[in-house]
Design an enzyme around this catalytic site. Sequence first.
Site, PDB file in Angstrom:
ATOM      1  CE  LYS A   8       3.659  -5.703   3.699  1.00 37.95           C
ATOM      2  NZ  LYS A   8       3.145  -4.555   4.475  1.00 37.95           N
ATOM      3  CG  ASP A  53       0.599  -3.934   2.275  1.00 38.48           C
ATOM      4  OD1 ASP A  53       0.789  -4.724   3.223  1.00 38.48           O
ATOM      5  OD2 ASP A  53       1.452  -3.104   1.905  1.00 38.48           O
ATOM      6  CD  GLU A 100       1.171  -1.499   7.652  1.00 37.62           C
ATOM      7  OE1 GLU A 100       0.971  -0.660   8.560  1.00 37.62           O
ATOM      8  OE2 GLU A 100       1.525  -1.169   6.508  1.00 37.62           O
ATOM      9  CG  ASP A 149      -0.392  -0.068   2.517  1.00 38.21           C
ATOM     10  OD1 ASP A 149       0.854  -0.149   2.610  1.00 38.21           O
ATOM     11  OD2 ASP A 149      -1.150  -0.053   3.518  1.00 38.21           O
ATOM     12  CB  SER A 150       4.579   1.713  -0.281  1.00 36.01           C
ATOM     13  OG  SER A 150       4.754   0.597  -1.143  1.00 36.01           O
ATOM     14  CD  GLU A 164       8.402  -0.049   7.114  1.00 35.70           C
ATOM     15  OE1 GLU A 164       7.509  -0.859   6.788  1.00 35.70           O
ATOM     16  OE2 GLU A 164       8.501   1.094   6.641  1.00 35.70           O
TER      17      GLU A 164
END
Length: 280
Positions: A128, A98, A130, A59-60, A197
């Site tokens: 993914k 994401d 978070e 989602d970057s 991260e």
Amino acid sequence: MSPPLAPPAAPSPTPRAVHPADLAAWKRAGRRFTMVTAYDHPTAQLLDRAGVPVLLVGDSLGMVVLGHDTTLPVTLRAMLHHAAAVARGASRALLVGDLPFLPARAGLERAARAAGRLLSQGGMHAVKLEGGGPTVALTAHLVARGIPVMAHLGLTPQSVHGLGGWRVQGRGPAARAALGSALRELEDAGAFAVVLEGMPAEVGADLTRATGLPTIGIGAGPGCDGQVLVLHDLIGLTVGPTPRFARAYAEVGAAITRAALTFQEDVAAGRFPDAEHSYP
Ligand code: KIV
């Protein structure tokens, strides 16, 4: 017509399609591996053919492709749009997408439905998620429904406001212990790998030693089992400052600027199009 793509420049860790379980096998064998973000069809083709074993539709994309300040505005619809383009370009890499900010917080059933769409409509092989805490239950919920989950701990961008900004995480014994217990919970919940991260290198290495999960670091030092970079940082396409952990292996941004300047000069001078680029 574009020219045919060059053959793979690097041998892939596996000649066949990559599966989530391969990452654990590489960890056990001490074989470091890479993951790179991809957001569109041509870069997915190039990365896949270069042998990158894991492609992340991160989602970057909200920040590096769509120009937002954070990843929070990224919608499921946008993720599906980009994921499907990547899936059409990759034939061998493991594809991870994401789960964006809103669906990830919409309750177990709605989150599961969104994650399912990333697989069924976006062509992803895994999602993914978070964070720890409530993400642990969601991880177990998805894994029980056959959706492989990659976890993500440390500086998790969807929590940037809660974390007080883009700050390195895991400094100090309490923060370090919290990361360790979140990692254990996510491993027990059935995640198949974890992104670490934005944490001190020593913490990344300690967590990697302490878990059976393959760890994929970004700003978490050399002690992780694998490393991930955002494509635009990797190829020098990021405009403006890049994070300390990013290394540009090419200068694509400079190449684009040079090409655009030369194109303008050639048109102004009457050098383009020439006979070669005109129909007789
Ligand atoms: O969204 C993303 O690209 C990511 C990577 C930075 C790990 O989460």
